[in-house]
Motif scaffolding. Sequence first.
Motif, short mmCIF file in Angstrom:
data_model
loop_
_atom_site.label_atom_id
_atom_site.label_comp_id
_atom_site.label_asym_id
_atom_site.label_seq_id
_atom_site.Cartn_x
_atom_site.Cartn_y
_atom_site.Cartn_z
N ILE A 94 0.81 -1.17 0.04
CA ILE A 94 -0.14 -0.07 0.04
C ILE A 94 0.90 1.27 0.00
O ILE A 94 1.71 1.22 0.78
N GLY A 95 0.60 2.16 -0.61
CA GLY A 95 1.28 3.53 -0.89
C GLY A 95 0.35 4.67 -0.40
O GLY A 95 -0.92 4.63 -0.95
N LEU A 96 0.68 5.14 0.56
CA LEU A 96 -0.29 6.22 1.13
C LEU A 96 0.25 7.65 1.13
O LEU A 96 1.36 7.59 1.43
N ASP A 97 -0.46 8.36 0.53
CA ASP A 97 0.20 9.90 0.21
C ASP A 97 -1.23 10.93 0.48
O ASP A 97 -2.24 10.50 0.25
N ARG A 98 -0.79 12.21 0.63
CA ARG A 98 -1.93 13.05 0.92
C ARG A 98 -2.12 13.77 -0.56
O ARG A 98 -3.08 14.63 -0.61
N SER A 99 -1.33 13.48 -1.56
CA SER A 99 -1.54 14.16 -2.66
C SER A 99 -2.16 13.40 -3.70
O SER A 99 -1.45 12.25 -4.14
N GLU A 100 -3.29 13.68 -4.21
CA GLU A 100 -3.92 12.65 -5.26
C GLU A 100 -2.99 12.74 -6.58
O GLU A 100 -3.11 11.81 -7.17
N LYS A 101 -2.74 13.91 -7.04
CA LYS A 101 -1.95 13.90 -8.14
C LYS A 101 -0.69 12.95 -8.26
O LYS A 101 -0.32 12.37 -9.19
N THR A 102 0.01 13.16 -7.10
CA THR A 102 1.07 11.84 -6.78
C THR A 102 0.80 10.83 -7.16
O THR A 102 1.52 9.91 -7.62
N LEU A 103 -0.37 10.33 -6.33
CA LEU A 103 -0.78 8.88 -6.59
C LEU A 103 -1.14 8.60 -7.79
O LEU A 103 -1.09 7.43 -8.27
N HIS A 104 -1.88 9.55 -8.66
CA HIS A 104 -2.04 9.21 -9.96
C HIS A 104 -0.73 8.95 -10.75
O HIS A 104 -0.64 7.88 -11.80
N LEU A 105 0.33 9.57 -10.62
CA LEU A 105 1.59 9.39 -11.10
C LEU A 105 2.02 7.95 -10.64
O LEU A 105 2.52 7.22 -11.59
N VAL A 106 1.90 7.54 -9.45
CA VAL A 106 2.27 6.30 -9.04
C VAL A 106 1.64 5.39 -9.68
O VAL A 106 1.91 4.18 -10.14
N GLN A 107 0.27 5.49 -9.72
CA GLN A 107 -0.70 4.61 -10.61
C GLN A 107 -0.37 4.06 -11.80
O GLN A 107 -0.30 2.89 -12.33
N ALA A 108 0.04 5.09 -12.56
CA ALA A 108 0.47 4.99 -13.98
C ALA A 108 1.70 4.13 -14.31
O ALA A 108 1.74 3.31 -14.95
#
Length: 174
Positions: free
Chosen positions: A72-86
Motif C-alpha cells: 500500500i502506498g499512502l500519500d496526501r497528494s492525489e496527483k502524486t498517487l495518479h503518477l504512481v498508479q500509472a
Amino acid sequence: MVLAPGPIVKDAAIHAIADYQVENWWHAARRQLLQRLLDEGLATGRNTALDLGCGPGSILPLLRTSGFHTVIGLDRSEKTLHLVQASQPDVALTCSDAAVLPIADESVDAVTILGVLCHSWIHDERAVLSEVMRILRPGGVLCVTEPAFPSLTRAADRLVMSVRRYSPGGASEC
C-alpha cells in the motif's frame, strides 16, 4: 485506489521530486539500506506493507519484490498517487492524512515512514505514530528515517516543505 482531496501539486514538481529521489545519494543509500533489511528477512512470511507518505513511489518496488503480498502506498497528494498508479498499477494506493489512517487495526505487517514526519503538514508526529501502532500487527516492523541535526538545515529542506530536523533527544520525545 481511494482518493480524497489533498494539496495542489503541479505535475512538473511531482516529476522533479521523483527524479530527485532516483538520483540523490541519500535516497539511493536509504533504498539500499531498506533493501538490505528486506534481504535479511524483514518481509519473510509477511502479507502487507505500507509506505506512509509514499510520494512518487520510489520505495514501493522494493516492497513489492521482497515478499509482501500486498503493498500500500499512502500519500496526501492525489496527483502524486495518479503518477504512481500509472507506473505501478499493482500497488494499492490511498489518499489520506497520515494522522487518520483508513486502515483496519492490526492489519499491516510493516510500515515505512521515510522523510515524512519532518514535513510542514505533519502537525503532530505522536498522532501519526499512534495511528501506525494501531494498524501494525503484533510483531510488525516499523522503519523510520528522518532528517537529522538542525544544523544541517539547507535550502532543499524548504523546497520539500520540511520544517524540522531531529536530534537523538528530540526523536525520542515523539
